[in-house]
Design an enzyme around this catalytic site. Structure first.
Site, PDB file in Angstrom:
ATOM      1  N   GLY A  10      -8.611   8.617  -2.872  1.00  0.00           N
ATOM      2  CA  GLY A  10      -8.679   7.153  -2.907  1.00  0.00           C
ATOM      3  C   GLY A  10      -7.678   6.561  -1.923  1.00  0.00           C
ATOM      4  O   GLY A  10      -6.973   7.289  -1.213  1.00  0.00           O
ATOM      5  N   PHE A  11      -7.615   5.248  -1.945  1.00  0.00           N
ATOM      6  CA  PHE A  11      -6.759   4.524  -1.004  1.00  0.00           C
ATOM      7  C   PHE A  11      -5.274   4.864  -1.211  1.00  0.00           C
ATOM      8  O   PHE A  11      -4.617   5.400  -0.302  1.00  0.00           O
ATOM      9  CB  PHE A  11      -7.066   3.029  -1.183  1.00  0.00           C
ATOM     10  CG  PHE A  11      -6.008   2.095  -0.710  1.00  0.00           C
ATOM     11  CD1 PHE A  11      -5.553   2.142   0.599  1.00  0.00           C
ATOM     12  CD2 PHE A  11      -5.477   1.142  -1.580  1.00  0.00           C
ATOM     13  CE1 PHE A  11      -4.576   1.264   1.029  1.00  0.00           C
ATOM     14  CE2 PHE A  11      -4.518   0.261  -1.157  1.00  0.00           C
ATOM     15  CZ  PHE A  11      -4.054   0.319   0.142  1.00  0.00           C
ATOM     16  N   ASP A  31     -10.642  14.727  -6.916  1.00  0.00           N
ATOM     17  CA  ASP A  31     -11.270  13.410  -6.799  1.00  0.00           C
ATOM     18  C   ASP A  31     -12.778  13.595  -6.937  1.00  0.00           C
ATOM     19  O   ASP A  31     -13.330  14.537  -6.364  1.00  0.00           O
ATOM     20  CB  ASP A  31     -10.945  12.799  -5.430  1.00  0.00           C
ATOM     21  CG  ASP A  31     -11.151  11.293  -5.397  1.00  0.00           C
ATOM     22  OD1 ASP A  31     -10.191  10.581  -5.072  1.00  0.00           O
ATOM     23  OD2 ASP A  31     -12.282  10.834  -5.689  1.00  0.00           O
ATOM     24  N   ASN A  32     -13.423  12.734  -7.687  1.00  0.00           N
ATOM     25  CA  ASN A  32     -14.885  12.866  -7.823  1.00  0.00           C
ATOM     26  C   ASN A  32     -15.633  11.977  -6.824  1.00  0.00           C
ATOM     27  O   ASN A  32     -16.857  11.850  -6.885  1.00  0.00           O
ATOM     28  CB  ASN A  32     -15.345  12.586  -9.262  1.00  0.00           C
ATOM     29  CG  ASN A  32     -15.143  11.125  -9.651  1.00  0.00           C
ATOM     30  OD1 ASN A  32     -14.640  10.337  -8.864  1.00  0.00           O
ATOM     31  ND2 ASN A  32     -15.549  10.777 -10.856  1.00  0.00           N
ATOM     32  N   THR A  95     -13.872   5.844 -18.272  1.00  0.00           N
ATOM     33  CA  THR A  95     -13.149   6.563 -17.218  1.00  0.00           C
ATOM     34  C   THR A  95     -11.648   6.437 -17.414  1.00  0.00           C
ATOM     35  O   THR A  95     -10.908   7.422 -17.363  1.00  0.00           O
ATOM     36  CB  THR A  95     -13.506   5.984 -15.825  1.00  0.00           C
ATOM     37  OG1 THR A  95     -14.909   6.016 -15.683  1.00  0.00           O
ATOM     38  CG2 THR A  95     -12.839   6.751 -14.706  1.00  0.00           C
ATOM     39  N   ALA A 117      -0.641   5.656 -13.420  1.00  0.00           N
ATOM     40  CA  ALA A 117      -0.775   4.411 -12.653  1.00  0.00           C
ATOM     41  C   ALA A 117      -1.408   3.339 -13.526  1.00  0.00           C
ATOM     42  O   ALA A 117      -2.555   3.467 -13.953  1.00  0.00           O
ATOM     43  CB  ALA A 117      -1.629   4.650 -11.421  1.00  0.00           C
ATOM     44  N   TYR A 149     -10.428  -3.944 -18.315  1.00  0.00           N
ATOM     45  CA  TYR A 149      -9.633  -3.138 -17.386  1.00  0.00           C
ATOM     46  C   TYR A 149      -8.168  -3.107 -17.834  1.00  0.00           C
ATOM     47  O   TYR A 149      -7.563  -2.041 -17.988  1.00  0.00           O
ATOM     48  CB  TYR A 149      -9.774  -3.713 -15.972  1.00  0.00           C
ATOM     49  CG  TYR A 149      -8.953  -2.997 -14.936  1.00  0.00           C
ATOM     50  CD1 TYR A 149      -9.086  -1.631 -14.729  1.00  0.00           C
ATOM     51  CD2 TYR A 149      -8.042  -3.696 -14.136  1.00  0.00           C
ATOM     52  CE1 TYR A 149      -8.328  -0.976 -13.761  1.00  0.00           C
ATOM     53  CE2 TYR A 149      -7.296  -3.055 -13.175  1.00  0.00           C
ATOM     54  CZ  TYR A 149      -7.435  -1.697 -12.986  1.00  0.00           C
ATOM     55  OH  TYR A 149      -6.688  -1.058 -12.039  1.00  0.00           O
ATOM     56  N   LYS A 153      -6.063   0.120 -19.386  1.00  0.00           N
ATOM     57  CA  LYS A 153      -4.809   0.586 -18.789  1.00  0.00           C
ATOM     58  C   LYS A 153      -3.657   0.489 -19.791  1.00  0.00           C
ATOM     59  O   LYS A 153      -2.717   1.289 -19.757  1.00  0.00           O
ATOM     60  CB  LYS A 153      -4.493  -0.217 -17.526  1.00  0.00           C
ATOM     61  CG  LYS A 153      -5.378   0.160 -16.346  1.00  0.00           C
ATOM     62  CD  LYS A 153      -5.011   1.532 -15.836  1.00  0.00           C
ATOM     63  CE  LYS A 153      -5.780   1.931 -14.608  1.00  0.00           C
ATOM     64  NZ  LYS A 153      -5.385   3.259 -14.116  1.00  0.00           N
TER      65      LYS A 153
END
Ligand code: UDP
Length: 320
Positions: A10-11, A31-32, A95, A117, A149, A153
């Protein structure tokens, strides 16, 4: 040190991988490619201290093996981007909650340090800026998918801190504030890559709402610096840290800045929130980090400000 980065294509993950390799660490990425891209790590393939696996963190036997071989796990794999989250709330919740559960459970077997994160989104609609880590969190109702979201988290944060308290698994929780830089895609709604791409293509620059909402953008290199500093600081264990940059800008001003810096002929066009996301969408008016805690512990100070960040992002998109 050997570091396993989930979501490493990812980024943020790809920039972290690069920085760790430059320091001489070993890096393994899983990573998927759901929102990450193999292009982000193409330049790292073949380096002697770099390995990657294209798979999901829900492949437990594989993840157990990768965690066993690592000293530290940085768990970045997650559903990200407000657009994606609003469109796919089931995927987001599953996820984010399941992935973290698995990572913590497996890391706990051999007490490997885990960095979780989290996000500034958890501060929600709070207006007590700047946001400090021990402040109250103000979320909207469960009928508004955006808040799924933040909530997912927060479960991750609670679970990580619970593992530390109850099972002495070393964990560090980081709340990232609008991280930006080259390789970030606008595909999932992030504003800076979206505006830059629109400006360079001469398409309308889409400002959602009235553009008075503000954000504080953090350059990805500063985030990576902070992550590495925290990993190397034993006193960070069991704690939550904001990672951000205190300088804020309204989204309307950001649009004008991007237009000017790209010398674009694009028009700046306001789009109502219910058209941009969903009916009844709630945005947060301001989001500013209090970075005193991380500054005191590891001397973190952002080094790249918004103009330089935008120059780098514009250059990146021009080369694409
Ligand atoms: N935004 C916008 N136009 C876009 C994408 C986003 O005006 O094309 C706004 C969005 O409504 C929010 C801010 O820019 O107020 C930051 O959005 P982003 O999705 O990058 O991150 P967020 O802070 O919402 O997580």
């Amino acid at each position: 040190m050997r570091v396993l980065i989930t979501g490493g294509a990812g980024f943020v993950g790809s920039h972290l991988a690069e920085a760790l390799l430059e320091r001489g660490d070993e890096v393994c990425v899983i990573d998927n490619l759901s929102t990450g891209s193999i292009d982000n790590i193409a330049h790292l393939k073949g380096l002697p201290r770099f390995e990657y696996t294209i798979d999901s963190v829900s492949n437990e036997p594989l993840l157990a093996e990768l965690i066993d071989r690592a000293d530290t796990v940085v768990h970045l794999a997650a559903a990200v981007g407000v657009k994606l989250i609003v469109e796919q709330p089931v995927h987001t919740i599953e996820t984010n909650v399941h992935g973290t559960e698995v990572v913590l459970k497996l890391a706990n077997k051999k007490k490997k340090l885990v960095v979780i994160a989290s996000t500034s989104e958890v501060y929600g609609k709070s207006t007590t800026v700047p946001f400090s880590e021990d402040a109250d969190l103000v979320l909207g109702p469960t009928s508004k998918h955006r808040w799924a979201y933040a909530c997912s988290k927060l479960i991750d944060e609670f679970l990580a801190l619970a593992y530390w308290k109850e099972r002495k698994l070393p964990v560090i929780v980081v709340r990232l504030f609008n991280t930006v830089g080259p390789r970030q895609t606008g595909q999932y709604g992030m504003v800076i890559p979206t505006f830059v791409r629109q400006a360079l293509a001469g398409q309308p620059i889409t400002v959602f709402g009235d553009g008075t909402q503000s954000r504080s953008f953090t350059y990805v290199g500063d985030v990576v610096w902070a992550l590495i500093a925290l990993i190397n600081e034993p006193k960070a264990v069991g704690q939550v840290f904001n990672i951000g940059n205190g300088h804020e800008i309204t989204i309307g001003d950001l649009a004008s800045k991007v237009k000017a810096m790209t010398a674009s002929s694009s028009n700046i066009v306001p789009i109502p929130y219910d058209q941009a996301y969903e009916s009844g969408f709630e945005d947060m008016p301001r989001r500013v980090p209090d970075i005193t805690k991380i500054n005191r512990l590891v001397g973190y100070q952002p080094t790249v400000e918004l103009d330089e960040t935008l120059e780098r992002v514009i250059e990146y998109f021009r080369q694409q």
